[in-house]
Write a protein that holds these residues in place. Sequence first.
Motif: not given
Length: 386
Positions: A213-238
């Motif tokens: 079963s694909n159990i990790f897709k939602d977890y990684v996708s959410q974090l990757y979306s946060i990373k892609q849509n957050t400025p590097k100066s924002d702590p949520m990026y790191l």
Amino acid sequence: MFDNIDRDTYNNIFTTNWNLKSESVKYCQQDCVTLHQILIKFNQLIFSKWSLNINNYPTLPSLAFGIFRSNFLEENTIPKFTGQMYYDIKKSFLGGHTDLYIPYGENLNHYDVNSLYPSVMTKYDMPVGPIKWFEGNILEEDKNAYGFFFCKIITPKNMNRPLLMTKVKTSSGFRTIAPLGTWNDWLFSEEMHNYKNYGYKFKVIKGYTFNKSNIFKDYVSQLYSIKQNTPKSDPMYLISKLLMNSLFGRFGMNFDLPNYKFIKEEDIKDFIQKDFIQVSDIITLDNGYNLIEFLSTKDKSLDDSNTIYNISISIASAITSYSRLEMAKWLADTNLNIWYMDTDSIITDSTLPSDNELGGLKLENQYKEAVFLAPKVYGGITTDKF
């Protein structure tokens, strides 16, 4: 802070009552206050997003594991096991391809895969329960059988860059190699199915089958979306980047924790010669004793153990296996000249398709000249672009 000043100016910075002890205490206090404020802010960010208190998670991998379990994992999905099954599957748990193929080159491109492990965690199914044991060649009944198999492996006779890896014991410990020849080993079924396309032959002897079963897709996708849509100066990026890359290792955590014992100097030899003792470190003390760090394999079959840890070696092994498959497509390309390969990188004189998406190749460096001496030991002169 004190660069390019003379001695008199340096001495006048402090008052005549300056005290090293009080200044050091003040520095440590300020450091602790700053760290405390950072942790409070970090806790607020984690709680507002995933409703978890970081005080319950001593490490970043344990926090990533907690976020995954509480927000993304369906109940009774991932099997936990100990005993012989754990030790069998652990033999298939290897790292990535790391080797040099040509010692010197000019005008080379160095590519890295963008988050290799998280990318395969979103792309592929993972082994989930229930688990079934079998003996014999299960491929005669199910050619697409999925799990971990003990096989007789026969490689192609001639292969410049072998694909399938194994561990061998040497005088300096275990080493991971990609040999040619014939041997028996445990491996993930998807590596076996894939490497058949490159001339490898397998005879399955026994093993364990899983559902998938694909159990990790939602977890990684959410974090990757946060990373892609957050400025590097924002702590949520790191934070998103660290959490995305910290989950994998938690599944492969070793539950064979070391033991410690104080032993007299004259008793060390008898202790380390015991068959069930594996000494990892000896610290000599000044009082005639030594502090010994060791693993005890006595009564370690764990078949009757009541302790089942929150780890799953099958998940960890599957992730690293899928990652090797992603890199193997480059190794197997006989038209591609490769000077060096690491777990998630490749150095070649070719121009490869690249993008910044999850799992895509990105150009990290270009070398005018480069030398490769051993795995993890290389260097070069970069172009003006880098």
